[in-house]
Design a protein around this motif. Sequence first.
Motif, PDB file in Angstrom:
ATOM      1  N   TYR A  88       0.878  -1.160   0.000  1.00 44.82           N
ATOM      2  CA  TYR A  88       0.000   0.000   0.000  1.00 44.82           C
ATOM      3  C   TYR A  88       0.923   1.221   0.000  1.00 44.82           C
ATOM      4  O   TYR A  88       1.924   1.248   0.732  1.00 44.82           O
ATOM      5  N   ALA A  99       0.594   5.517   0.059  1.00 44.89           N
ATOM      6  CA  ALA A  99      -0.247   6.714   0.107  1.00 44.89           C
ATOM      7  C   ALA A  99       0.635   7.956   0.067  1.00 44.89           C
ATOM      8  O   ALA A  99       1.459   8.160   0.975  1.00 44.89           O
ATOM      9  N   ASP A 131      -8.588   5.764   3.676  1.00 42.19           N
ATOM     10  CA  ASP A 131      -9.416   6.537   2.762  1.00 42.19           C
ATOM     11  C   ASP A 131     -10.033   5.627   1.699  1.00 42.19           C
ATOM     12  O   ASP A 131      -9.578   4.488   1.498  1.00 42.19           O
ATOM     13  N   ASP A 152      -9.646   5.359  -1.360  1.00 43.28           N
ATOM     14  CA  ASP A 152      -8.716   4.821  -2.370  1.00 43.28           C
ATOM     15  C   ASP A 152      -8.304   3.389  -2.061  1.00 43.28           C
ATOM     16  O   ASP A 152      -7.909   2.653  -2.961  1.00 43.28           O
ATOM     17  N   THR A 183      -2.304   2.237  -4.648  1.00 40.83           N
ATOM     18  CA  THR A 183      -1.849   3.591  -4.358  1.00 40.83           C
ATOM     19  C   THR A 183      -3.039   4.547  -4.339  1.00 40.83           C
ATOM     20  O   THR A 183      -4.134   4.204  -4.809  1.00 40.83           O
ATOM     21  N   ASN A 184      -2.801   5.749  -3.804  1.00 34.99           N
ATOM     22  CA  ASN A 184      -3.834   6.778  -3.862  1.00 34.99           C
ATOM     23  C   ASN A 184      -3.519   7.834  -4.914  1.00 34.99           C
ATOM     24  O   ASN A 184      -4.208   8.851  -5.014  1.00 34.99           O
ATOM     25  N   THR A 212      -3.121   4.280  -9.298  1.00 37.22           N
ATOM     26  CA  THR A 212      -4.185   3.497  -8.676  1.00 37.22           C
ATOM     27  C   THR A 212      -3.699   2.101  -8.289  1.00 37.22           C
ATOM     28  O   THR A 212      -3.764   1.712  -7.127  1.00 37.22           O
TER      29      THR A 212
END
Length: 499
Positions: free
Chosen positions: A121, A123, A225, A227, A355-356, A360
């Motif tokens: 992940y 961000a 979030d 995302d 990812t945010n 993506t």
Amino acid sequence: MLKSAPAYSFDLPGSGNGKHIIILGGGLAGMASAYELTKLGYKCTILEARDRAGGRCWSVRNGSTNQETGRPAITAKFDDGLYFNAGPSRIPHHHELTLHYCKELGVPIQVYNNVNEGAYYFAEGKGPLSNKKIRAREVHNDVRGYMAELLSKSIDNGALDAALTKEDTQKVLEYLAAEGGLDIDKLYKASARRGYAESPGAGNLPGKIGEAHKLADFIQSGLLDPDFYNVAEYTYELQMTMFQAVGGMDMIAKALQKQVSASLKLGAEVTNITNLSEGVRVTYKDAVGEHQLQGDICICTIPLPVLSNINNNFSGEVSRAIDYITYNQTGKIGLQFKRRFWEEDDHIYGGITHTNNDLTQIFYPSYDYLGKKGILIGYYNFNEKAQRTGELSYADREKLALEKGRLIHPQYDAEFERSFSVSWHKTRYNMGGWAVYSGETRKNQYPALLKPDGNVYFAGEHLTYLNAWMAGAFESARSVVSSIHGRVTGQQLVYPTTK
């Protein structure tokens, strides 16, 4: 080693007696329709605008070409044997009909690793965990543990257990302790399930368990979030086990094409569809010029954003449905690297990094493990992110993928070789990824396309509740074949039929 697919070959009674069916579009729905109709005794002609069949079921390899609106055609220059699936890449284990066609057409399949707790992940932002790559297993276990701790404390204090007996309450607390990895004091503490800071080994190497991140840090860093809400193991279609066609998903399209090759006209762009009192007339153009073709019945599988710009004499209800139903914006980029650093350095074998940012998702290949080279899907994005990316030049898309990707994998700089990107909403003869329905369009427009308009039937993933999946194309094809055959033979055929 797999059990026989539970779906079955079509075995409809009666014969088409040579009735001529014109099929518009040589994607999965069009070719599957022709395949089944031909077995029932119909004459079929498939008109496909591209110089290849398969539609969105497309694996990009060395020599693959694509044409986007307002841009020159591009050609992929990957090493031989490498590919990425620009369209569908996954087959859910419960999509019986897709698996059935793989079996019937002799397309071998292999496991697709969709869920990988070793992926990351990432961000971007200003929080304590922002701009750091964090293993999915760390995020999942830490957040699950803290949530279990909060709930356990609430129940233990009598805040949530009014409807439970004392014995029931104890069972719930035991479950939360096991699910969240809580200690005897009902507190979440890091354990081996979230991974090690130092791996265990031989001799005096017991390993060192990594420290848990703080729940507040997850929240402040944006890792809770929207995302990151798409947790694959919770999504029905994305739950393991998943499959893929060996050698690329277009092997399914190629197997179908082999069966219907005598009926298939490539490079034939449809320009007009006319319902007649008896039959249908289709005008198309190819490299030679313009032609007209007349048949008894037409099956139109052309994506609706493309169909809306083709001349026709459809009813007002059908025309409105074609114009109102929207398709999503989506795109992918394949990045070829000199070595499979994600495996060698990061120990990632398949799966997805989330990812945010505008990437993506980054997809890692589920084939050729331990090979020398490989292709990552450097971004797979949707909607506003895909729109922004699609507006970039091919070179700038590559630049974006490398710029954002190196934040997660700094090996990009030394290992990158070449790329190929596809924006489906800008790709000629598609103009979108897949149909997206609102409650209103599903209720008011969708039904208009489920029934024939005169002698024209409609088919494709957009006419199912399996939007974006190959299963949608196959289910729709069988449904429309049943309807046509019932009409021609005077039978009451309802899809799905029973064996």
